[in-house]
Design a protein around this motif. Structure first.
Motif, PDB file in Angstrom:
ATOM      1  N   UNK A 140       0.805  -1.223   0.000  1.00  0.00           N
ATOM      2  CA  UNK A 140       0.000   0.000   0.000  1.00  0.00           C
ATOM      3  C   UNK A 140       0.835   1.268   0.000  1.00  0.00           C
ATOM      4  N   UNK A 141       2.140   1.142   0.275  1.00  0.00           N
ATOM      5  CA  UNK A 141       2.995   2.330   0.321  1.00  0.00           C
ATOM      6  C   UNK A 141       3.913   2.439  -0.904  1.00  0.00           C
ATOM      7  N   UNK A 142       3.559   1.742  -1.962  1.00  0.00           N
ATOM      8  CA  UNK A 142       4.373   1.822  -3.179  1.00  0.00           C
ATOM      9  C   UNK A 142       3.463   2.038  -4.392  1.00  0.00           C
ATOM     10  N   UNK A 143       4.010   2.709  -5.401  1.00  0.00           N
ATOM     11  CA  UNK A 143       3.221   3.013  -6.583  1.00  0.00           C
ATOM     12  C   UNK A 143       3.021   1.746  -7.439  1.00  0.00           C
ATOM     13  N   UNK A 144       1.818   1.575  -7.963  1.00  0.00           N
ATOM     14  CA  UNK A 144       1.509   0.418  -8.822  1.00  0.00           C
ATOM     15  C   UNK A 144       1.943   0.689 -10.266  1.00  0.00           C
ATOM     16  N   UNK A 145       2.117  -0.358 -11.077  1.00  0.00           N
ATOM     17  CA  UNK A 145       2.347  -0.134 -12.509  1.00  0.00           C
ATOM     18  C   UNK A 145       1.121   0.522 -13.140  1.00  0.00           C
ATOM     19  N   UNK A 146       1.363   1.333 -14.143  1.00  0.00           N
ATOM     20  CA  UNK A 146       0.239   2.056 -14.740  1.00  0.00           C
ATOM     21  C   UNK A 146       0.537   2.421 -16.188  1.00  0.00           C
ATOM     22  N   UNK A 147      -0.532   2.651 -16.913  1.00  0.00           N
ATOM     23  CA  UNK A 147      -0.397   3.165 -18.278  1.00  0.00           C
ATOM     24  C   UNK A 147      -1.155   4.484 -18.342  1.00  0.00           C
ATOM     25  N   UNK A 148      -0.526   5.469 -18.948  1.00  0.00           N
ATOM     26  CA  UNK A 148      -1.177   6.766 -19.083  1.00  0.00           C
ATOM     27  C   UNK A 148      -0.916   7.310 -20.482  1.00  0.00           C
ATOM     28  N   UNK A 149      -1.871   8.023 -20.989  1.00  0.00           N
ATOM     29  CA  UNK A 149      -1.730   8.529 -22.350  1.00  0.00           C
ATOM     30  C   UNK A 149      -2.488   9.813 -22.548  1.00  0.00           C
ATOM     31  N   UNK A 150      -2.308  10.373 -23.733  1.00  0.00           N
ATOM     32  CA  UNK A 150      -3.053  11.579 -24.080  1.00  0.00           C
ATOM     33  C   UNK A 150      -3.339  11.557 -25.578  1.00  0.00           C
ATOM     34  N   UNK A 151      -4.538  11.947 -25.919  1.00  0.00           N
ATOM     35  CA  UNK A 151      -4.920  12.107 -27.325  1.00  0.00           C
ATOM     36  C   UNK A 151      -5.407  13.543 -27.491  1.00  0.00           C
ATOM     37  N   UNK A 152      -4.802  14.265 -28.435  1.00  0.00           N
ATOM     38  CA  UNK A 152      -5.158  15.675 -28.635  1.00  0.00           C
ATOM     39  C   UNK A 152      -5.528  15.908 -30.094  1.00  0.00           C
ATOM     40  N   UNK A 153      -6.575  16.655 -30.316  1.00  0.00           N
ATOM     41  CA  UNK A 153      -6.964  17.042 -31.673  1.00  0.00           C
ATOM     42  C   UNK A 153      -7.079  18.556 -31.719  1.00  0.00           C
ATOM     43  N   UNK A 154      -6.291  19.167 -32.610  1.00  0.00           N
ATOM     44  CA  UNK A 154      -6.298  20.628 -32.726  1.00  0.00           C
ATOM     45  C   UNK A 154      -6.801  21.040 -34.089  1.00  0.00           C
ATOM     46  N   UNK A 155      -7.471  22.145 -34.120  1.00  0.00           N
ATOM     47  CA  UNK A 155      -7.923  22.703 -35.382  1.00  0.00           C
ATOM     48  C   UNK A 155      -7.739  24.221 -35.304  1.00  0.00           C
ATOM     49  N   UNK A 156      -7.238  24.779 -36.384  1.00  0.00           N
ATOM     50  CA  UNK A 156      -6.993  26.210 -36.415  1.00  0.00           C
ATOM     51  C   UNK A 156      -8.061  26.905 -37.235  1.00  0.00           C
ATOM     52  N   UNK A 157      -8.496  28.045 -36.748  1.00  0.00           N
ATOM     53  CA  UNK A 157      -9.541  28.811 -37.410  1.00  0.00           C
ATOM     54  C   UNK A 157      -9.065  30.255 -37.621  1.00  0.00           C
ATOM     55  N   UNK A 158      -9.870  30.968 -38.349  1.00  0.00           N
ATOM     56  CA  UNK A 158      -9.692  32.419 -38.553  1.00  0.00           C
ATOM     57  C   UNK A 158      -8.254  32.721 -39.000  1.00  0.00           C
ATOM     58  N   UNK A 159      -7.913  32.220 -40.183  1.00  0.00           N
ATOM     59  CA  UNK A 159      -6.595  32.455 -40.770  1.00  0.00           C
ATOM     60  C   UNK A 159      -5.457  32.086 -39.827  1.00  0.00           C
ATOM     61  N   UNK A 160      -5.625  30.984 -39.153  1.00  0.00           N
ATOM     62  CA  UNK A 160      -4.540  30.491 -38.318  1.00  0.00           C
ATOM     63  C   UNK A 160      -4.352  31.242 -37.015  1.00  0.00           C
ATOM     64  N   UNK A 161      -5.244  32.157 -36.680  1.00  0.00           N
ATOM     65  CA  UNK A 161      -5.033  32.951 -35.467  1.00  0.00           C
ATOM     66  C   UNK A 161      -5.620  32.295 -34.226  1.00  0.00           C
ATOM     67  N   UNK A 162      -6.562  31.393 -34.406  1.00  0.00           N
ATOM     68  CA  UNK A 162      -7.243  30.801 -33.248  1.00  0.00           C
ATOM     69  C   UNK A 162      -7.179  29.280 -33.343  1.00  0.00           C
ATOM     70  N   UNK A 163      -6.793  28.658 -32.247  1.00  0.00           N
ATOM     71  CA  UNK A 163      -6.668  27.207 -32.230  1.00  0.00           C
ATOM     72  C   UNK A 163      -7.486  26.634 -31.072  1.00  0.00           C
ATOM     73  N   UNK A 164      -8.282  25.639 -31.386  1.00  0.00           N
ATOM     74  CA  UNK A 164      -9.016  24.904 -30.355  1.00  0.00           C
ATOM     75  C   UNK A 164      -8.426  23.503 -30.257  1.00  0.00           C
TER      76      UNK A 164
END
Lengths: 263, 454
Positions: free
Chosen positions: B300-324
């Motif tokens: 209980x006092x030690x970290x368990x094995x784990x898997x972590x990840x990230x998925x990101x999707x970006x899109x640029x609007x308004x002549x490249x000035x704004x990104x979501x």
């Protein structure tokens, strides 16, 4: 051969037009001599509508292999907050090969490739200037139809107007322009002015090229270009402080390795 | 520690010897002020930080780099909680720190001191340096090489939290811009610089022997509009993740044995990440499977094995000035046992125990986020807003910032960070939330920074 209209890709290389016929004119332009390599120190002055200016200093190298590619590596040397930002452009003549653009951002210590309309869109501003990433590369003629738009005199120079119209939405997504109009000098076939229209057909930017001269007896090169953003009211001056044509340059300048390490 | 400084000195001296060829100085100074609305003082931290950098080359084959970083913070002697003592220490190789009342008030750190050699298609870099892995934006599960300042410095950028460490870094560059293969060797482990955890618990010094050596390999390739990398890294957990010493105390007839010192477990991190530019979207993903000492999850006092990840999707609007950007970041804990909040846990271990389970409090956590960035007036004004929420922990982080380029080299940044929980304040599970744990839930901040680069 992929037909491209170089906007900036080779220092001072200008479009040439030797005939009234647009296709013949453009074919000649695309085959006009370019130095096999060059080195330049450049200055970019970005001025907003309020008149406030910021200055970027750039060292740049180019490499051209006729019929194969144009490569360009730019390193920002000043001001300090953008120093060591590097930008690589590779324009392949082979239509089967996609052009490449990548930027190194020193604050993140990361190389990022520039894609079409993605997070680092080619239509986005090039480091806060009025040039887009697409402007730094070339306009691929497979995406645009070209036709003559008449003749006009600019600053006493007789020019032929050539109008490029996007063939579809892909072109607009890639470059941000539905139409591009270029003024080509009738006497020496150099580019004098370019106007850019957005997807709604609205005129949004105007590029004015000046200081054009024949270098080494065979290369048409310019000293300065100025992009006016007609929407924001700002403009960007991009001028050559020094430039030198070279007989050759090491391939290593145009690699992701150089982009990341600066050596 | 003296041996460690000696190891570092070799590349430094070599770098200095080479400096006659070229030398390019640079640096920055940042004045900062942080306000914490939920704390008693209106200004939680104010001070200066900055760096002096130098780099140079000797011909085409040899290069070197130096970076000396300093951090200074004003402090209030009247607000002392832990006795108000001034202490100083060399907390990492060539990194010196002064603390007052267990908080960093001054630090001077030789962050980078390396010599690089270009040997054909190979690049060899030796010395104290920073190495960045991972192609996702902001969240990088594979970027575990350099330790970080975790909650000990007031900074607004992730890059400034990284600590340079001595290592040997070899890169083989594949022909034709195809990518590269990188190998690193770290002679001894340097842990994260953590806040004071209380007088009962100390952190055992990492031994200078084979058991603390670290290393890894990474290959990255660029096939067309795709960019893919795979990596393996073996390190000691940058966070304390094991109990290595106990104390026995006798209270009358009762003898109590409690943990007194923490150590760092060996971890093996297998990473994979990719960027794909397609259909108008910039897609980024990055995953890491971390194998820990407590593979079966029984301690209980030690970290368990784990898997972590990230998925990101970006899109640029308004002549490249704004990104979501939309992001999803899952974490799965193997052999999971639900942590408990119980009087059975000795009081002196509780801070450590809770910290251990930040991010491991739930078998399957899903973090989702939305970020909006825009650029105005030729990128002289850059506002950004981000919201992240953990669906299992039911906590959240909201950040707002705006950067203003005042003039060449001068940048102003203002921002705010807000931590929150959708749980009832009496719910003890808040302690396991990434954003609702005891360290952060009352750590909302508003900041202002003025930076000058030269």
């Amino acid at each position: 051969m992929k037909k491209t209209i170089m906007l900036i890709a080779t220092f001072g290389a200008c479009l040439a037009a030797g005939a009234q016929d647009v296709e013949a004119l453009l074919d000649k332009n695309e085959n006009m001599p370019r130095p096999p390599a060059s080195q330049a120190e450049m200055r970019m002055v970005i001025t907003n509508k309020a008149g406030q200016s910021r200055t970027r200093e750039i060292s740049a190298w180019t490499q051209t292999k006729d019929g194969e590619f144009n490569k360009q590596m730019m390193t920002f040397t000043a001001p300090a907050d953008v120093r060591d930002t590097r930008f690589l452009t590779v324009d392949w003549k082979d239509p089967a090969k996609a052009d490449e653009q990548a930027i190194y951002i020193p604050a993140l210590r990361k190389v990022r490739t520039i894609g079409a309309a993605g997070g680092d869109s080619k239509t986005g501003a090039f480091l806060g200037s009025d040039f887009s990433f697409a402007d730094i590369g070339s306009l691929d003629r497979k995406y645009y139809d070209a036709k003559s738009a008449g003749k006009e005199t600019l600053d006493g120079v007789a020019c032929v107007k050539v109008e490029f119209t996007a063939k579809g939405n892909d072109a607009i997504a890639n470059y941000g322009y539905s139409k591009v109009v270029k003024w080509l000098a009738a006497d020496n076939a150099t580019s004098r002015q370019t106007e850019f229209y957005d997807k709604n057909g609205k005129l949004i930017k105007r590029l004015v090229v000046s200081g054009t001269e024949l270098v080494d007896g065979k290369y048409w090169q310019f000293k300065k270009m100025q992009m006016f953003n007609l929407v924001s009211g700002g403009n960007t001056v991009w001028e050559f402080i020094t430039s030198k044509n070279l007989p050759s340059i090491a391939d290593s300048y145009f690699t992701l390795r150089y982009l990341e390490r600066g050596r | 520690m003296r041996k460690r400084h000696a190891i570092l000195a070799a590349p430094l001296l070599l770098g200095a010897a080479l400096s006659a060829q070229t030398f390019a100085p640079s640096g920055y100074v940042t004045a900062f002020a942080y306000a914490a609305p939920e704390k008693s003082l209106p200004i939680d931290a104010a001070g200066l930080r900055g760096a002096l950098n130098g780099s140079g080359t000797l011909g085409d084959a040899v290069s070197y780099g130096l970076s000396l970083e300093a951090y200074g913070k004003a402090f209030d002697m009247a607000a002392a909680k832990y006795g108000g003592a001034v202490k100083n220490s060399w907390y990492a190789p060539a990194s010196f720190e002064v603390t007052y009342d267990e908080e960093t008030v001054f630090a001077c750190d030789l962050k980078e001191a390396w010599v690089g050699f270009a040997l054909g298609d190979f690049d060899l870099t030796v010395g104290k340096q920073l190495v960045t892995w991972g192609q996702a934006d902001g969240t990088n599960p594979t970027d575990n090489i350099n330790p970080r300042y975790v909650g000990t410095r007031s900074v607004s950028t992730a890059a400034e939290r990284k600590m340079g460490i001595p290592m040997v870094n070899v890169v083989y560059n594949l022909p034709g811009n195809a990518g590269n293969v990188q190998g690193i060797f770290i002679p001894y482990s340097v842990p994260n610089r953590m806040p004071y955890m209380g007088s009962f618990l100390s952190t055992a010094e990492i031994p200078l022997d084979v058991s603390s050596m670290e290393g890894g390999v990474r290959a990255i390739v660029y096939p067309g509009s795709l960019s893919v990398s795979a990596s393996y890294l073996t390190i000691l957990d940058r966070y304390p993740s094991d109990i290595v010493a106990y104390t026995t105390q006798t209270f009358g007839p009762v003898t109590v044995t409690t943990p007194s010192a923490l150590g760092h477990n060996r971890q093996h991190v297998f990473g994979l990440d990719a960027v794909w530019l397609i259909g108008g979207f910039d897609l980024r993903t990055e995953w890491a499977y971390t194998m820990t000492k407590d593979f079966d999850g029984t301690d209980p006092y030690a970290r368990n094995p784990f898997v972590t990840g990230v998925v990101q999707a970006s899109r640029t609007f308004i002549d490249g000035t704004t990104t979501l950007t939309l992001s999803w970041s899952p974490t799965y804990i193997f052999n999971f046992t639900k942590p408990v909040v119980s009087p059975m846990i000795p009081v002196n271990v509780r801070p450590y125990y809770y910290r251990l389970y930040i991010g491991q409090g739930y078998e399957f956590e899903n973090m989702v986020g939305l970020r909006a960035q825009t650029k105005l007036l030729n990128e002289t004004i850059q506002p950004e807003a981000m919201f992240l929420t953990g669906l299992s922990a039911r906590d959240c982080l909201a950040t707002l910032s705006v950067g203003v380029n005042i003039a060449d080299g001068w940048n102003l940044k203002a921002g705010a960070n807000f931590y929150g929980s959708f749980r009832d304040p009496s719910d003890v599970e808040m302690k396991f939330g990434t954003f609702s744990n005891d360290n952060l839930i009352d750590a909302d901040s508003i900041y202002l920074e003025l930076r000058f680069d030269f």
